[in-house]
Write an enzyme that holds these catalytic residues in place. Structure first.
Site, PDB file in Angstrom:
ATOM      1  N   THR A 151      43.645 -20.001 -52.853  1.00 53.20           N
ATOM      2  CA  THR A 151      44.362 -20.535 -51.693  1.00 53.20           C
ATOM      3  C   THR A 151      44.496 -19.437 -50.648  1.00 53.20           C
ATOM      4  OG1 THR A 151      46.393 -21.663 -50.955  1.00 53.20           O
ATOM      5  CG2 THR A 151      46.637 -19.986 -52.671  1.00 53.20           C
TER       6      THR A 151
ATOM      7  N   HIS B  65      51.809 -16.098 -67.950  1.00 49.50           N
ATOM      8  CA  HIS B  65      52.068 -14.983 -68.864  1.00 49.50           C
ATOM      9  C   HIS B  65      52.101 -15.426 -70.328  1.00 49.50           C
ATOM     10  CE1 HIS B  65      52.693 -10.907 -69.545  1.00 49.50           C
ATOM     11  NE2 HIS B  65      53.874 -10.684 -68.989  1.00 49.50           N
TER      12      HIS B  65
END
Length: 417
Positions: free
Chosen positions: A338, A390
């Site tokens: 993006t 994560h």
């Protein structure tokens, strides 16, 4: 007979909302001709007809949200009997008159689409909604659009001039029907409250879901684009002669593809306790629209060179803005890029597009003062950020990926362009 179904516009999309019917019951339609427009959190798109024939039945009205694969219309052969389209509750369906009998008066919602000469008055769904809210016959509104089409400005101007209306006049101090892209449900002197569009509501749901699903962490790297800028300046005229724009995104896509090959876990997804490694690299490139955000996907990006990637994103972006994307062109992405930098942002902290595990944000690329071997120099620089899950990706792995992207961009092979 051929059933027309609500297409699945993305792997995580379970439903779609019909924005408007481009064809009406009784119309002849060719295969692949636009039939209706839908909206999801991924795309607003015009859906082509699966077959040629006559639209004999519409089973889902404008504004209705239905599950994917639901039958929304039926197309039959020429001469097939037609079924009237569904209408909103409380609006009667006109019954055909017997031969020779005077036609029954059309209800307000129908009259809003019929001109005084008996021809269908051209107007958009928004214009017809405003007319219905004011119990106004559109045939009384002069149209200034193409072919006499009644525009939003036409109807708002008509209402604002205080022309005679069948509905009561607005109370003193009230705000007239807004010229917003979504209908207002509350207004006042200093505020205007409008309903969220279908696309915006779906985007909101998807973003909240992603934040709840992935453990988001972000890393930011500074990149020297000076070499890329020189290569681009030298080659962009050659690309333009081939009808393609050579942008910074062209180089970023190639660098991302190379890094995904080197660090394949960034191109994976999670399925419960299992890691799903994707063999294909399908790049999702976010495209900003005036009504929201859409992410068309370049399939098999690993098989394309810089020219091929440039052609692919240019084609997808143009068709995204004109609502011409096909369902499979907005699904199956394995990694997303993006570009908030196009609006001047130094960098962004984007939210991951599920079920992907990472997304790269591109910051503003500009000339900056830099220290080069004890000397001050002017360099073309910008920041890149990586948002990653994560649960699966450790910081060291994310930094390895970004280091690869940075190295590729700062030492770009001019022969590859």
């Amino acid at each position: 007979m051929s059933d027309v179904v609500m297409p699945q516009m993305g792997e995580s999309i379970a439903e779609g909302t019909i924005v408007r019917w481009i064809k009406k019951v009784g119309d002849r339609i060719d295969r692949d001709e636009p039939l209706f427009e839908i909206s999801t959190d991924k795309v607003d798109a015009e859906i082509p007809s699966p077959a040629a024939g006559i639209l004999v039945e519409i089973r889902a009205k404008e504004g209705e949200t239905v599950p994917v694969n639901s039958v929304v219309a039926v197309i039959g052969e020429a001469g097939a009997a037609v079924t009237a389209a569904p209408v909103k509750a409380g609006v009667p369906v006109p019954v055909p008159s017997a031969p020779g009998a005077a036609p029954a008066a059309a209800p307000p919602a129908m009259a809003a689409e019929i001109a005084s000469d008996g021809q269908r008055q051209k107007s958009s769904p928004l214009v017809r909604k405003i007319a219905q809210e004011h119990n106004l016959d559109l045939a009384r509104v002069p149209g200034t659009g193409l072919g006499g089409r009644v525009t939003k400005d036409d109807i708002l101007g008509y209402l604002g001039k205080g022309e005679q209306r069948t509905a009561p006049t607005a109370a003193a101090g009230a705000v007239p029907a807004p010229a917003a892209h979504a209908p207002a449900f509350e207004s006042g002197d200093n505020v205007e409250v409008v309903a969220m569009s279908v696309m915006r509501k779906k985007i909101a749901e998807h973003m909240v879901f992603s934040r709840r699903t992935s453990a988001h962490v972000h890393s930011v790297f500074e990149v020297d684009y000076t070499r890329v800028a020189k290569i681009r300046e030298a080659r962009k005229a050659d690309y333009e002669r081939q009808g393609v724009k050579l942008t910074y995104m062209s180089f970023l896509m190639k660098a991302a593809v190379d890094a995904l090959k080197a660090v394949p876990i960034i191109n994976s997804s999670l399925d419960g306790d299992h890691i799903v490694y994707k063999k294909d690299i399908n790049l999702g490139i976010a495209v900003a629209l005036d009504r929201g955000l859409i992410v068309p996907v370049i399939k098999h990006a690993e098989e394309k060179n810089v020219l091929g990637l440039s052609r692919a994103i240019q084609d997808l972006a143009v068709r995204a803005r004109s609502k011409q994307l096909k369902p499979d062109e907005v699904q199956g992405g394995t990694f997303t890029i993006t570009n908030p930098g196009v609006f001047g942002a130094l960098f962004g902290m984007p939210i991951i597009s599920q079920p992907q595990v990472a997304i790269m944000g591109v910051g503003n690329i500009e000339k900056r003062v830099a220290v080069m071997e004890e000397a001050i120099a002017i360099r073309t620089k910008g920041y890149l950020s990586l948002g990653y899950d994560h649960r699966l990706i450790d910081g060291a792995v994310a930094d390895e990926f970004m280091s690869h992207v940075k190295k590729t961009l700062e030492n770009f092979d001019s022969d590859a362009v």
